[in-house]
Design a protein around this motif. Structure first.
Motif, PDB file in Angstrom:
ATOM      1  N   VAL A   1       0.855  -1.187   0.000  1.00 55.77           N
ATOM      2  CA  VAL A   1       0.000   0.000   0.000  1.00 55.77           C
ATOM      3  C   VAL A   1       0.891   1.238   0.000  1.00 55.77           C
ATOM      4  CG1 VAL A   1      -0.161   0.075   2.524  1.00 55.77           C
ATOM      5  CG2 VAL A   1      -1.996   1.062   1.141  1.00 55.77           C
TER       6      VAL A   1
ATOM      7  N   GLY B   1      -2.229   5.254   3.008  1.00 57.37           N
ATOM      8  CA  GLY B   1      -3.318   4.318   2.745  1.00 57.37           C
ATOM      9  C   GLY B   1      -3.696   3.510   3.972  1.00 57.37           C
ATOM     10  N   SER B   2      -4.610   2.577   3.754  1.00 55.93           N
ATOM     11  CA  SER B   2      -5.138   1.750   4.839  1.00 55.93           C
ATOM     12  C   SER B   2      -5.107   0.272   4.456  1.00 55.93           C
ATOM     13  CB  SER B   2      -6.586   2.141   5.152  1.00 55.93           C
ATOM     14  OG  SER B   2      -6.678   3.482   5.586  1.00 55.93           O
TER      15      SER B   2
ATOM     16  N   ASN C   1      -4.661   2.666   9.536  1.00 56.15           N
ATOM     17  CA  ASN C   1      -4.891   3.858   8.723  1.00 56.15           C
ATOM     18  C   ASN C   1      -3.651   4.740   8.706  1.00 56.15           C
ATOM     19  OD1 ASN C   1      -7.605   3.047   8.336  1.00 56.15           O
ATOM     20  ND2 ASN C   1      -8.249   4.110  10.197  1.00 56.15           N
TER      21      ASN C   1
END
Length: 118
Positions: free
Chosen positions: A12, A16-17, A81
């Protein structure tokens, strides 16, 4: 026999998460504390977060506010997160529980890789 199965890791971009999941097998008949740990290359495995059977949570200080641990029956989740490159690590699920012989054990998942690119 595999007692813990993890999923949800991956690559990611920073900011981002990701959501990690860990499912404990039915062979663990009584589950107490569940949690997540992580190990970065060349470093020791460290606590990320734990959650008790009563729902009480404990987080590594540096991760509070970005990571959230939750559980549902025999599953534990880690919502991550605002990911940073320094969050890159192998994430391990941990369960403290008892199998049918009722002897308490510490179970570990196989680990799932989380890579955060800058």
């Amino acid at each position: 026999q595999v007692q813990l199965v993890e999923s949800g890791g991956g690559l990611v971009q920073a900011g981002g998460s990701l959501r990690l999941s860990c499912t404990a097998s039915e062979s663990i008949v009584s589950i107490n504390r569940m949690g997540w740990y992580r190990q970065a290359p060349g470093k020791q495995r460290r606590l990320v977060a734990t959650i008790s059977s009563g729902g009480g949570t404990n987080y590594a200080n540096s991760l509070k506010g970005r990571f959230t641990i939750s559980r549902d029956k025999n599953r534990v989740y880690l919502q991550m997160n605002s990911l940073k490159p320094e969050d890159t690590a192998v994430y391990y699920c941990n369960v403290q529980g008892r199998p049918s012989d009722w002897i308490p054990r510490d179970y570990w998942g196989q680990g799932t890789q989380v890579t955060v690119s800058s």
